[in-house]
Design an enzyme around this catalytic site. Structure first.
Site, mmCIF file in Angstrom:
data_model
loop_
_atom_site.group_PDB
_atom_site.id
_atom_site.type_symbol
_atom_site.label_atom_id
_atom_site.label_comp_id
_atom_site.label_asym_id
_atom_site.label_seq_id
_atom_site.Cartn_x
_atom_site.Cartn_y
_atom_site.Cartn_z
ATOM 1 C CE LYS A 61 30.142 33.696 -17.619
ATOM 2 N NZ LYS A 61 29.610 34.416 -18.769
ATOM 3 C CG HIS A 63 28.205 37.172 -22.295
ATOM 4 N ND1 HIS A 63 28.113 36.283 -22.782
ATOM 5 C CD2 HIS A 63 28.080 37.054 -20.594
ATOM 6 C CE1 HIS A 63 27.604 35.294 -22.476
ATOM 7 N NE2 HIS A 63 27.587 35.742 -21.076
ATOM 8 N NE ARG A 93 30.554 36.271 -30.424
ATOM 9 C CZ ARG A 93 29.695 34.992 -31.841
ATOM 10 N NH1 ARG A 93 29.380 34.537 -30.906
ATOM 11 N NH2 ARG A 93 29.983 35.606 -32.915
ATOM 12 C CE LYS A 94 26.886 30.401 -23.249
ATOM 13 N NZ LYS A 94 27.125 32.015 -22.345
ATOM 14 C CG PHE A 95 33.016 31.057 -31.171
ATOM 15 C CD1 PHE A 95 33.050 32.538 -31.852
ATOM 16 C CD2 PHE A 95 33.887 31.844 -30.414
ATOM 17 C CE1 PHE A 95 33.673 33.372 -32.009
ATOM 18 C CE2 PHE A 95 34.466 32.665 -30.013
ATOM 19 C CZ PHE A 95 34.594 33.669 -31.311
ATOM 20 N NE ARG A 238 21.333 37.158 -13.176
ATOM 21 C CZ ARG A 238 20.538 36.487 -13.434
ATOM 22 N NH1 ARG A 238 19.437 37.062 -13.953
ATOM 23 N NH2 ARG A 238 20.748 35.198 -14.334
HETATM 24 P P1 BMP Z 1 23.986 34.421 -13.216
HETATM 25 O O1 BMP Z 1 25.296 34.274 -11.865
HETATM 26 O O2 BMP Z 1 23.740 36.279 -12.768
HETATM 27 O O3 BMP Z 1 22.986 33.772 -13.617
HETATM 28 O O4 BMP Z 1 25.184 34.118 -14.615
HETATM 29 C C1 BMP Z 1 25.606 33.565 -15.472
HETATM 30 C C2 BMP Z 1 27.154 33.848 -16.662
HETATM 31 O O5 BMP Z 1 26.990 32.327 -17.092
HETATM 32 C C3 BMP Z 1 25.756 34.428 -17.860
HETATM 33 O O6 BMP Z 1 26.736 34.930 -17.922
HETATM 34 C C4 BMP Z 1 25.168 33.521 -18.285
HETATM 35 O O7 BMP Z 1 25.908 33.603 -20.342
HETATM 36 C C5 BMP Z 1 26.554 32.286 -18.240
HETATM 37 N N1 BMP Z 1 25.983 30.716 -18.381
HETATM 38 C C6 BMP Z 1 24.982 30.174 -17.714
HETATM 39 O O8 BMP Z 1 24.589 31.262 -16.913
HETATM 40 N N2 BMP Z 1 24.354 29.149 -17.868
HETATM 41 C C7 BMP Z 1 25.392 27.968 -18.884
HETATM 42 O O9 BMP Z 1 24.759 26.904 -19.219
HETATM 43 C C8 BMP Z 1 26.470 28.792 -20.237
HETATM 44 C C9 BMP Z 1 26.588 29.830 -19.238
HETATM 45 O O10 BMP Z 1 27.704 30.668 -20.136
#
Ligand code: BMP
Length: 271
Positions: A61, A63, A93-95, A238
């Site tokens: 995935k 961004h 992209r979350k349009f 992360r």
């Molecule tokens: P992380 O595991 O580092 O917290 O990242 C989560 C990823 O999922 C990010 O790219 C974020 O934009 C996306 N995301 C989210 O965390 N929660 C949602 O409800 C929808 C997402 O797309």
């Protein structure tokens, strides 16, 4: 829920969209329901992470609007890696605009997302026109779309009636382009779903360490997502690319999440 007891391999035939089929085929072949989110600052760092985790994932995935060094050659390399390492590309992209605008955003600009991303996603807030605008571009290319039905972040407004209306909007659009949802739960409730319908539920907010971050993110374990909530794909950012210890540590952590996710899935379908 009927879907949660079926192996991924038996759900392939329930789909006509090529991207949905491909995701399920890869999950079955590579024994992985893990997607890695590579939210790093540069395209070159992202490619390094992808080379390390690619063999453990069904999906990468991105961004791409985060990258300060985005170029056409990033896309070429990403597509090449997706073939070599066997994963699907999901541009998160979350349009969220009217149909006409999103069709331009999806096909044009610097990123030309529809040219290379197998999968993208959209908010349902503008109404069904957003699906029509995106499908005009993506469906002829065999792309897939996920609607955001719920979010992992604290205080999200995508709950209750919003979530249910989002599901119904997808159902009305048909599954030739909309293949599933970003959600925290099996939102395709058994009383709403029709015979032979199948949706992919993908859940971000997954971590084996921290419970959240300082900006509202909330984490659950792979087990909680896959067994308790019935998700199909876990999305980890992360928790994997952010691990300390260098290249090998990132690779090992991806394998750790893959194994956790797969164990939970095997337990789920054996119930
Ligand atoms: P992380 O595991 O580092 O917290 O990242 C989560 C990823 O999922 C990010 O790219 C974020 O934009 C996306 N995301 C989210 O965390 N929660 C949602 O409800 C929808 C997402 O797309």
């Amino acid at each position: 829920h009927p879907t949660t007891l079926l192996p991924y391999s038996e759900r392939i035939k329930l789909h006509t969209n090529p991207t949905a089929k491909k995701i399920l085929e890869i999950m079955d072949r590579k024994k992985t329901n893990l997607a890695v989110s590579v939210d790093v600052n540069t395209a070159s760092e992202a490619l390094e992470v992808i080379r390390r985790v690619g063999s453990s994932v069904c999906m990468v995935k991105t961004h791409v609007d985060i990258f300060e060094d985005f170029t056409e050659s990033f896309v070429e390399e990403l597509v090449k890696l997706s073939k070599e390492l066997d994963f699907v590309i999901f541009e998160d992209r979350k349009f969220a605009d009217i149909g006409n605008t999103v069709s331009l955003q999806y096909s044009s600009g610097i990123h030309k997302i529809a040219n290379w991303a197998d999968l993208t996603n959209a908010h349902s807030v503008p109404g069904p026109g957003i699906i029509a605008g995106l499908s005009k571009i993506g469906e002829p290319l065999g792309r897939g779309l996920l609607l955001l039905a719920e979010m992992s972040s604290k205080g999200s407004l995508a709950v209750d009636g919003y979530t249910e209306e989002t599901f119904k909007m997808a159902q009305e659009a048909g599954r030739s382009f909309v293949i599933g949802f970003i959600a925290q739960n099996r939102i395709d409730k058994s009383d709403l779903i029709k015979d032979g319908e199948d949706y992919l539920i993908m859940s971000p907010g997954v971590g084996l360490g921290a419970k959240g971050d300082s900006l509202g993110q909330q984490y659950r374990t792979p087990r909680e997502c896959i067994i308790d909530s019935g998700s199909d794909v876990i999305i980890v950012g992360r928790g994997i690319y952010g691990i300390k210890g260098g290249e090998q540590a990132v690779k090992d952590e991806a394998e750790r999440y893959r194994i956790e996710g797969w164990k939970a899935y095997e337990e789920r379908i054996s119930k």
